[in-house]
Design an enzyme around this catalytic site. Sequence first.
Site, PDB file in Angstrom:
ATOM      1  N   SER A  22      45.595  33.172  41.762  1.00 40.95           N
ATOM      2  CA  SER A  22      44.934  32.840  40.498  1.00 40.95           C
ATOM      3  C   SER A  22      45.727  33.340  39.289  1.00 40.95           C
ATOM      4  CB  SER A  22      43.499  33.383  40.479  1.00 40.95           C
ATOM      5  OG  SER A  22      43.506  34.769  40.679  1.00 40.95           O
ATOM      6  N   HIS A  23      46.787  34.117  39.517  1.00 41.61           N
ATOM      7  CA  HIS A  23      47.644  34.538  38.399  1.00 41.61           C
ATOM      8  C   HIS A  23      49.094  34.126  38.612  1.00 41.61           C
ATOM      9  CE1 HIS A  23      44.393  36.459  36.392  1.00 41.61           C
ATOM     10  NE2 HIS A  23      44.009  36.925  37.549  1.00 41.61           N
TER      11      HIS A  23
ATOM     12  N   GLU B 245      39.600  32.236  40.833  1.00 36.22           N
ATOM     13  CA  GLU B 245      39.242  31.939  42.225  1.00 36.22           C
ATOM     14  C   GLU B 245      38.181  30.833  42.261  1.00 36.22           C
ATOM     15  OE1 GLU B 245      40.863  33.155  44.643  1.00 36.22           O
ATOM     16  OE2 GLU B 245      41.882  34.825  43.676  1.00 36.22           O
TER      17      GLU B 245
ATOM     18  N   ARG C 206      48.066  42.956  49.536  1.00 39.04           N
ATOM     19  CA  ARG C 206      49.161  42.524  48.652  1.00 39.04           C
ATOM     20  C   ARG C 206      50.516  42.958  49.201  1.00 39.04           C
ATOM     21  NH1 ARG C 206      50.161  44.560  44.394  1.00 39.04           N
ATOM     22  NH2 ARG C 206      48.715  46.312  44.291  1.00 39.04           N
TER      23      ARG C 206
ATOM     24  N   ARG D 100      40.618  49.521  55.332  1.00 38.51           N
ATOM     25  CA  ARG D 100      41.998  49.412  54.857  1.00 38.51           C
ATOM     26  C   ARG D 100      42.005  49.943  53.444  1.00 38.51           C
ATOM     27  NH1 ARG D 100      43.169  45.381  50.983  1.00 38.51           N
ATOM     28  NH2 ARG D 100      41.952  43.440  51.023  1.00 38.51           N
TER      29      ARG D 100
ATOM     30  N   LEU E 129      45.847  43.051  36.576  1.00 41.54           N
ATOM     31  CA  LEU E 129      46.177  44.378  36.036  1.00 41.54           C
ATOM     32  C   LEU E 129      46.983  45.248  36.999  1.00 41.54           C
ATOM     33  CD1 LEU E 129      42.755  45.231  34.325  1.00 41.54           C
ATOM     34  CD2 LEU E 129      44.706  43.982  33.403  1.00 41.54           C
TER      35      LEU E 129
HETATM   36  P1  NDP Z   1      39.412  41.030  44.802  1.00 41.82           P
HETATM   37  O1  NDP Z   1      37.937  41.095  44.942  1.00 41.82           O
HETATM   38  O2  NDP Z   1      40.155  40.053  45.613  1.00 41.82           O
HETATM   39  O3  NDP Z   1      40.036  42.462  45.133  1.00 41.82           O
HETATM   40  C1  NDP Z   1      39.686  43.567  44.340  1.00 41.82           C
HETATM   41  C2  NDP Z   1      40.380  44.812  44.864  1.00 41.82           C
HETATM   42  O4  NDP Z   1      39.755  45.232  46.074  1.00 41.82           O
HETATM   43  C3  NDP Z   1      41.849  44.607  45.186  1.00 41.82           C
HETATM   44  O5  NDP Z   1      42.561  45.731  44.778  1.00 41.82           O
HETATM   45  C4  NDP Z   1      41.837  44.440  46.709  1.00 41.82           C
HETATM   46  O6  NDP Z   1      43.059  44.797  47.331  1.00 41.82           O
HETATM   47  C5  NDP Z   1      40.722  45.371  47.091  1.00 41.82           C
HETATM   48  N1  NDP Z   1      40.089  45.015  48.352  1.00 41.82           N
HETATM   49  C6  NDP Z   1      39.677  43.792  48.753  1.00 41.82           C
HETATM   50  N2  NDP Z   1      39.114  43.859  49.970  1.00 41.82           N
HETATM   51  C7  NDP Z   1      39.178  45.160  50.345  1.00 41.82           C
HETATM   52  C8  NDP Z   1      38.752  45.876  51.513  1.00 41.82           C
HETATM   53  N3  NDP Z   1      38.168  45.258  52.526  1.00 41.82           N
HETATM   54  N4  NDP Z   1      38.972  47.203  51.545  1.00 41.82           N
HETATM   55  C9  NDP Z   1      39.567  47.840  50.522  1.00 41.82           C
HETATM   56  N5  NDP Z   1      39.982  47.224  49.412  1.00 41.82           N
HETATM   57  C10 NDP Z   1      39.788  45.902  49.315  1.00 41.82           C
HETATM   58  O7  NDP Z   1      39.830  40.875  43.268  1.00 41.82           O
HETATM   59  P2  NDP Z   1      39.070  40.085  42.097  1.00 41.82           P
HETATM   60  O8  NDP Z   1      38.723  38.740  42.621  1.00 41.82           O
HETATM   61  O9  NDP Z   1      37.991  40.921  41.543  1.00 41.82           O
HETATM   62  O10 NDP Z   1      40.239  39.960  41.022  1.00 41.82           O
HETATM   63  C11 NDP Z   1      41.414  39.223  41.340  1.00 41.82           C
HETATM   64  C12 NDP Z   1      42.438  39.402  40.262  1.00 41.82           C
HETATM   65  O11 NDP Z   1      42.056  38.696  39.106  1.00 41.82           O
HETATM   66  C13 NDP Z   1      42.676  40.847  39.820  1.00 41.82           C
HETATM   67  O12 NDP Z   1      44.074  41.032  39.779  1.00 41.82           O
HETATM   68  C14 NDP Z   1      42.090  40.917  38.423  1.00 41.82           C
HETATM   69  O13 NDP Z   1      42.766  41.791  37.520  1.00 41.82           O
HETATM   70  C15 NDP Z   1      42.274  39.512  37.965  1.00 41.82           C
HETATM   71  N6  NDP Z   1      41.329  39.160  36.903  1.00 41.82           N
HETATM   72  C16 NDP Z   1      41.803  38.978  35.636  1.00 41.82           C
HETATM   73  C17 NDP Z   1      40.953  38.643  34.604  1.00 41.82           C
HETATM   74  C18 NDP Z   1      41.446  38.494  33.211  1.00 41.82           C
HETATM   75  O14 NDP Z   1      40.697  38.025  32.372  1.00 41.82           O
HETATM   76  N7  NDP Z   1      42.656  38.864  32.898  1.00 41.82           N
HETATM   77  C19 NDP Z   1      39.529  38.470  34.850  1.00 41.82           C
HETATM   78  C20 NDP Z   1      39.131  38.741  36.195  1.00 41.82           C
HETATM   79  C21 NDP Z   1      40.011  39.061  37.189  1.00 41.82           C
HETATM   80  P3  NDP Z   1      44.083  43.650  47.836  1.00 41.82           P
HETATM   81  O15 NDP Z   1      44.680  43.068  46.582  1.00 41.82           O
HETATM   82  O16 NDP Z   1      45.055  44.357  48.693  1.00 41.82           O
HETATM   83  O17 NDP Z   1      43.266  42.649  48.583  1.00 41.82           O
END
Ligand code: NDP
Length: 335
Positions: free
Chosen positions: A46-47, A187, A308, A302, A123
């Site tokens: 998504s980015h 997403e 990532r 995890r 971020l």
């Molecule tokens: P996710 O819900 O996919 O993930 C959020 C965090 O949780 C990540 O660091 C992820 O690590 C971690 N995570 C996920 N599953 C697990 C697990 N089972 N155990 C432990 N940690 C876990 O992210 P979002 O959908 O909330 O956001 C996605 C991206 O979009 C982000 O980078 C966010 O900054 C960006 N965003 C930007 C916006 C803007 O306006 N600029 C607005 C909203 C979101 P991992 O990456 O390793 O899966």
Amino acid sequence: MSTVKLSLSDAYDLALECLLHNGCNRENAEAVAGRMIQAEADRCYSHGLFRMPWYVSGVKSGRVNGHASPTVERLAPGVLRMDGDGGYAPLGHRVGQAPLMACAREQGIAALAYVNMFHIAALWPETEALAEEGFCAFAFTGSYPYVAPAGGKSPLFGTNPMGFAWPRKDRPPLVFDQASAAMARGEIQIAARDGHSVPETAGIGPDGETTTDPNVVLKGAQLGFGGYKGASLAMMIELLAGPLIGEFLSIESQQDDGGLKGPPKGGELILALDPARFGAPDEYLERGERLFHAVLDQEGTRLPGDRRHASRAETRHSGIELPARLHREIQDLMA
Ligand code: NDP
């Protein structure tokens, strides 16, 4: 879905060429292309290149400055402010990183307020980069109003993400980076594009009823994660990345866009803490590891960021698979 395979360097060249062709100078294009391919490499779609048509439209509309030249000033011993000169965020991040680290080393803690920038995307890149240099880091940003306040039906808060990073010894930093909405906007857009449903918790339609249809959520409002708790975090982030630093609230950013639906203009607050200056310089790394080991000792766990990093290790060799439709769309932008 038909896809096109690209090496990371070919994907970068495609992004760079497209941005150069559409009104960015080399410095801005390199920063944006680099950040997009970083996202593709970590499979944070998504980015990644998905954003290219939107980014190009922002520059072509004249709202985003493709020749931005960001500048930093020091407002107080531990407070820096960067004016992004109306460009996309990645160049501002490149320019702001070194002064922020120098200030945090000197003061033990430093804040950098980014203002006058467009689309502060994911971020994790900026927080991870700080933790790679030994800092503990936080980042906050707003966007457009997509999320209803708890109990409400209309969009008011951005999906407002927050990032956190912690340095580790001989390992990549621990980073989590998450929207305060139940699901990131991008997403939901990707689910709509690909004909997938979204979880019921993602949002409500214009009638206030929950739905699994991403197109209906896009017309209605998204929901905070965990009900009112996510909504309160979204409100906190609105305040930190808006009024605190003299930047837009998400609703103001949308008004400023004037209906163009281009990338949002706004701000970002980053905090960098030097753990060596908080009273336990010889312990913090080991004790952090103790916590991470205790987490991982439990079956089914995890650490955030593991997905990532596994993706990054794979795509370094395998490259990426871009939806053929998006690949064509990007090529058409250069026709
Ligand atoms: P996710 O819900 O996919 O993930 C959020 C965090 O949780 C990540 O660091 C992820 O690590 C971690 N995570 C996920 N599953 C697990 C697990 N089972 N155990 C432990 N940690 C876990 O992210 P979002 O959908 O909330 O956001 C996605 C991206 O979009 C982000 O980078 C966010 O900054 C960006 N965003 C930007 C916006 C803007 O306006 N600029 C607005 C909203 C979101 P991992 O990456 O390793 O899966």
